[in-house]
Write an enzyme that holds these catalytic residues in place. Structure first.
Site, PDB file in Angstrom:
ATOM      1  N   HIS A   1      10.492 -25.599  12.722  1.00 54.95           N
ATOM      2  CA  HIS A   1      11.405 -26.744  11.878  1.00 54.95           C
ATOM      3  C   HIS A   1      12.709 -26.399  12.342  1.00 54.95           C
ATOM      4  O   HIS A   1      13.622 -27.472  12.091  1.00 54.95           O
ATOM      5  CB  HIS A   1      11.255 -26.308  10.435  1.00 54.95           C
TER       6      HIS A   1
ATOM      7  N   ASP B   1       1.662 -30.413  13.357  1.00 54.36           N
ATOM      8  CA  ASP B   1       0.658 -29.290  12.634  1.00 54.36           C
ATOM      9  C   ASP B   1      -0.756 -29.620  13.196  1.00 54.36           C
ATOM     10  O   ASP B   1      -1.570 -28.780  13.323  1.00 54.36           O
ATOM     11  CB  ASP B   1       0.689 -29.760  11.106  1.00 54.36           C
TER      12      ASP B   1
ATOM     13  N   GLU C   1      -2.810 -34.114   9.477  1.00 56.22           N
ATOM     14  CA  GLU C   1      -2.180 -33.082  10.018  1.00 56.22           C
ATOM     15  C   GLU C   1      -3.575 -32.005  10.302  1.00 56.22           C
ATOM     16  O   GLU C   1      -3.065 -30.862  11.014  1.00 56.22           O
ATOM     17  CB  GLU C   1      -1.037 -32.368   9.295  1.00 56.22           C
TER      18      GLU C   1
END
Ligand code: PEP
Ligand code: MG
Length: 754
Positions: free
Chosen positions: A368, A634, A610
């Site tokens: 992230h 993901d 995901e």
């Protein structure tokens, strides 16, 4: 043999002080120092090796070994026991050194008579610049106090070697000069871009410039002032913790508080100063001790506590007068932040006006911090393993976020080549900018939708500058991550309204809060989990704590009153989760419709794909949703069981592997057959070659970082989809690890720009 007594460190330090303040050149002082150490430690030998250019350790001074060996005996880093101490950067305590497998015999030293050996690295700014060794004839094990004493003396040696006067001396010049040599470090690109600037270390490092105190009383005073400041800052942290999730966050801060007031720790620090060290050296001394203990402890709970103590020592150091606290919100111009690893929230803490780039020892493209950096347009080069050890605060650096490399203290020729690159990049950017108003249509006339991912208000500007069709993923959690407190419903409403206003009717898909895993909110300290990526995160938190989800949905519904609202839920693993979340949303829509502002004119509700399990419930899910969006970051993580944040395995599986393509094909086929709009907003949507494969699988709607839009658009404009589809279908069934080469060859043969 009695070894060093308890009062001896004080005596030794006092004598060392006299040597440091006295006359003589560097070499004479070093000779005097090794003589003093040998005397105090009742050792027959004390030697000092210093690192020369090319990672070679050279014997510079000895008491006890043959004098002829000085400047003759040299060991490579990792060679022999001395080389091993330097390579591992840790002390070695051996009662029978010669039986150690690493022992390298050097006849010129005459060391065959000596059996026991205690050695410690001489460190400067976290870097090994030499090794200090004592040896005894008898086989003996050195006590913990002796190890500590030698480490303390090593600090003084570091000071001597590095002091400016010494650096000027010819003998030491190339040793100390190591730190200023140009250095290229290879890494990998986490966020594209080129930057130049000056290094700022993200994690504070305790630098001991002066180890011996001039005035003991003054040092005690400095220490106690710093302790007071530390204590009140930790107390303040504790009271500032939001009441929400109080239990979890308090636990960590309570531990900090406990240590900051811990009498044992404070006494150790004081005692170290009383032996004659400066406050900085005392903190370092006690921290080294904690670190040594940490190495021996396997219990994860105790290790965690000790690492908190380690961090606390860093904080205490920053509270000493004469040290400037780094104000992350007010950086110097052209700052390049260097860190081992960093969370996305920490990156957001930095002053964006002057943050030019980030260099990480770790990190992966889909972590992230990389996503946020791309949103901010901050270049990041990650996986530069040696960077933290190699860099000095304030070093000039070139960050090449195109080829994944950084240049520390570059020479003129490197700088010149780099600036040429900057010019070429600007030209490419201009070419992409020229594509801005050309419609997103493939060469054979298929209309596509190209969108940007967003999360900060700055991204909304990117929407305008890139000419994107809309915002395909608005990561709402970024707004939560930049704040020190949970934003209230009204604040959230105002923000979402601002986004909707500035898009002026263009589509935007808000994703509800996706926190947990590596996305940490400072005020939502959750209990540490063994597998956070598989843990309490995203919709799982939302359903367990409906108040949190409800307040966000309320804000979104209020913000979109009278207009269209599109939102989706993250990490949905089964249909029932979607249904439960949608029920909360419906209540909010109902509530709004009875209030003054009113409800949105239309609400589209979707979900991210995901978690692989939901792909096997698509026939049910597609009856419930208005659209779906594939989160390939993901999805890949769970499909291949490969931690998206772990650089060791980030290249293990290819995003163009036939198995993943098959999974993506199934999603596209099911959605297209059911007439449910489908988009893809993970990282692969922004990579031209991957996006080409996705076009072939039937994807028509892509959402990506702003910087990727130009290259993907260039690819789209040059692609003929009809031919491509057949080719990519065939690739899904091959047994190769990857179909990257085949796809690239196809692109080349068909003049598709990738
Ligand atoms: C994804 O997982 O692909 C995605 C877009 O969500 P995030 O990267 O925010 O987890
Ligand atoms: Mg995700």
């Amino acid at each position: 043999m009695s070894g060093l007594g308890v009062s001896a460190p004080r005596l030794l330090l006092r004598k060392l002080h006299q040597v440091m303040a006295g006359h003589g050149d560097a070499e004479q002082r070093l000779n005097e120092i090794v003589r003093l150490i040998a005397g105090n430690m009742i050792a027959e030998v004390c030697s000092c090796y210093l690192m020369r250019a090319g990672d070679v350790l050279e014997l510079f001074a000895t008491h006890g070994l043959k004098k002829d060996a000085v400047h003759q005996t040299r060991l490579r880093l990792g060679e022999g026991l001395v080389g091993d101490i330097a390579a591992q950067a840790r002390p070695l305590n051996l009662s029978d050194a010669q039986s150690h497998p690493q022992f390298a015999y050097r006849p010129e030293t005459g060391e065959e008579e000596y059996h026991s050996l205690l050695g410690t690295p001489v460190l400067r700014g976290g870097r090994v610049i030499g090794v200090l060794v004592v040896q005894n004839r008898t086989q003996r094990s050195y006590t913990e106090e002796e190890v500590e004493a030698l480490q303390t003396v090593a600090m003084v040696v570091a000071e001597l070697v590095s002091s400016e006067q010494m650096v000027a001396s010819t003998e030491f010049s190339d040793t100390a000069g190591n730190a200023t040599l140009p250095h290229r470090i290879a890494g990998s690109v986490l966020a594209e871009g080129l930057a130049t600037g000056y290094a700022l270390l993200h994690e504070p490092r305790i630098e001991v410039i002066r180890a011996l105190a001039e005035d003991r009383a003054l040092e005690l005073q400095r220490l106690s002032k710093a302790v007071e400041a530390l204590q009140s800052s930790v107390d303040a942290l504790l009271t500032a913790t939001n009441t929400m999730f109080q239990d979890e966050s308090r636990e960590i801060f309570e531990a900090y508080k406990m240590f900051a007031h811990d009498k044992g720790w404070l006494k150790k620090l004081e005692d170290a100063v009383k032996t004659g060290l400066t406050a900085e050296a005392a903190i370092k001394r006690v921290q080294d001790d904690t670190r040594a203990r940490m190495k021996e402890i396997t219990d994860p709970y105790l290790r965690e506590r000790l690492s908190e103590l380690d961090d606390l020592a860093n904080r205490l150091y920053l509270h000493l007068d004469g040290h400037e606290m780094i104000d992350r919100r007010n950086l110097d111009e052209d700052t390049i932040v260097v860190a081992h690893a960093m969370g996305a929230a920490e990156l957001l803490d930095y002053d964006r006006r002057h943050l030019k780039a980030v260099i990480l020892a770790e990190g992966t493209r889909s972590s992230h911090v990389a996503i946020v950096a791309r949103a901010l347009g901050v270049p990041v080069v990650g996986q530069c393993e040696e960077i933290v050890e190699a860099v000095e605060q304030g070093d000039f650096i070139l960050v090449d976020g195109e080829h994944g490399q950084v240049f520390l203290r570059p020479g003129e020729d490197v700088q010149e080549a780099f600036f040429q690159n900057v010019g070429q990049r600007a030209k490419r950017q201009a070419k992409f900018a020229a594509l801005r108003d050309i419609p997103n249509v493939s060469k054979d006339g298929v209309k596509l939708s190209l969108n940007v991912n967003a999360g900060l208000l700055i991204d909304v500007d990117h929407f305008h500058t890139t000419g994107a069709d809309g915002i395909g993923l608005f990561r709402t959690e970024l707004q939560f991550m930049v704040r020190s407190q949970m934003p209230k419903v009204d604040e959230q409403t105002a923000l979402y309204s601002k986004v909707l206003d500035s898009l002026d009717g263009a589509p935007v898909i808000f994703r509800t809060l996706d926190v947990g895993g590596d996305k940490v909110l400072p005020y939502l300290k959750t209990r540490a989990e063994e597998n956070p990526a598989l843990g309490w995160r995203a919709i799982r938190i939302g359903l367990d704590r409906p108040a949190l989800l409800r307040s966000q949905l309320r804000a979104l519904v209020q913000a979109a009153a009278g207009r269209q609202l599109s939102l989706m839920f993250p990490m949905v693993a089964e249909v029932s989760e979607f249904i439960e979340a949608k029920a909360i949303l419906n209540k909010e829509i109902e509530r709004a419709s009875q209030r003054k502002g009113g409800a949105p004119s239309k609400v589209n509700v979707g979900t991210m794909i995901e978690v692989p399990s939901i792909v096997w419930q698509l026939e049910h899910l597609l009856k419930e949703v208005d659209f779906v969006s594939v989160g390939s970051n993901d999805l890949m993580q769970f499909f291949f069981a490969v931690d998206r944040g772990n650089p060791k395995i980030s290249d293990r599986y290819d995003s163009l592997s036939p198995s993943l393509l098959k999974l993506l094909r199934k999603i596209a086929d099911d959605c297209n057959a059911n007439g449910i709009p489908l988009s893809i907003c993970g990282d692969i949507a922004g990579r031209p070659l991957e996006a080409l494969a996705l076009l072939g699988l039937g994807y028509r709607n892509f959402s990506m970082s702003a910087a990727s839009l130009g290259p993907v658009k260039e690819m789209v404009l040059s692609a003929e989809i009809a031919k491509l589809q057949k080719f990519v279908q065939g690739l899904c069934d091959v047994r190769d690890h990857s179909v990257r080469d085949q796809l690239r060859a196809f692109a080349r043969d068909h003049s598709i720009v990738v």
